[in-house]
Design a protein around this motif. Structure first.
Motif, PDB file in Angstrom:
ATOM      1  N   GLU A   1       0.864  -1.183   0.000  1.00 58.17           N
ATOM      2  CA  GLU A   1       0.000   0.000   0.000  1.00 58.17           C
ATOM      3  C   GLU A   1       0.899   1.231   0.000  1.00 58.17           C
ATOM      4  OE1 GLU A   1      -2.700   1.825   3.372  1.00 58.17           O
ATOM      5  OE2 GLU A   1      -3.678   0.070   2.466  1.00 58.17           O
ATOM      6  N   TYR A   2       0.516   2.228  -0.797  1.00 56.76           N
ATOM      7  CA  TYR A   2       1.320   3.436  -0.900  1.00 56.76           C
ATOM      8  C   TYR A   2       0.443   4.609  -1.310  1.00 56.76           C
ATOM      9  CZ  TYR A   2       1.217   2.411  -5.937  1.00 56.76           C
ATOM     10  OH  TYR A   2       0.811   2.145  -7.229  1.00 56.76           O
ATOM     11  N   ARG A   3       0.997   5.821  -1.154  1.00 62.23           N
ATOM     12  CA  ARG A   3       0.293   7.023  -1.572  1.00 62.23           C
ATOM     13  C   ARG A   3       1.032   7.618  -2.758  1.00 62.23           C
ATOM     14  NH1 ARG A   3      -4.025   8.838   0.523  1.00 62.23           N
ATOM     15  NH2 ARG A   3      -3.525  11.013   0.134  1.00 62.23           N
TER      16      ARG A   3
ATOM     17  N   THR B   1      -4.433   6.773  -2.153  1.00 62.53           N
ATOM     18  CA  THR B   1      -3.889   5.528  -1.629  1.00 62.53           C
ATOM     19  C   THR B   1      -4.092   4.453  -2.692  1.00 62.53           C
ATOM     20  OG1 THR B   1      -4.370   6.158   0.646  1.00 62.53           O
ATOM     21  CG2 THR B   1      -4.060   3.803   0.207  1.00 62.53           C
ATOM     22  N   LYS B   2      -3.013   3.750  -2.989  1.00 70.05           N
ATOM     23  CA  LYS B   2      -3.052   2.718  -4.025  1.00 70.05           C
ATOM     24  C   LYS B   2      -2.461   1.435  -3.472  1.00 70.05           C
ATOM     25  CE  LYS B   2      -2.619   6.131  -7.689  1.00 70.05           C
ATOM     26  NZ  LYS B   2      -2.063   6.427  -8.991  1.00 70.05           N
ATOM     27  N   THR B   3      -2.708   0.353  -4.175  1.00 68.75           N
ATOM     28  CA  THR B   3      -2.125  -0.927  -3.785  1.00 68.75           C
ATOM     29  C   THR B   3      -1.534  -1.623  -4.992  1.00 68.75           C
ATOM     30  OG1 THR B   3      -4.227  -2.082  -4.053  1.00 68.75           O
ATOM     31  CG2 THR B   3      -3.706  -1.304  -1.839  1.00 68.75           C
TER      32      THR B   3
END
Length: 94
Positions: free
Chosen positions: A61-63, A68-70
């Motif tokens: 998971e990250y920004r 926020t995306k995966t």
């Protein structure tokens, strides 16, 4: 690196090694290097990874761009470098 996906994969593989080998300064430095690539080249922040045993994948998971995306990576691929190091530690130092 050509894509966020590639950079995330590279970061994840060495992050797994660094977590399993906390005494391994080279692994920690390399994980930091790939994290810097994510931040500086792709604007990625707040990166974290978790192993999902049920699906057999790591979920990263990250920004990026305020969202926020995966990303998902098969455990077998993500842990390949770590398993190789564990199988032949004499080649990689302690």
């Amino acid at each position: 690196m050509k894509s966020v996906q590639d950079a995330l994969y590279n970061w994840l593989t060495i992050e797994i090694v660094a977590a399993a080998r906390p005494h391994d300064e080279a692994a920690r430095d390399t994980a930091s290097f790939f994290l810097a690539i994510l931040e500086n080249n792709f604007g990625v922040t707040a990166v974290k990874a978790a192993k999902d045993e049920a699906s057999g994948r790591y979920v990263v998971e990250y920004r990026c761009g305020g969202e926020t995306k995966t990303a998902h990576f098969p455990v077998e691929l993500a842990e390949a470098i770590w398993r190789q190091i564990e199988a032949e530690p004499e080649k990689y130092g302690s």
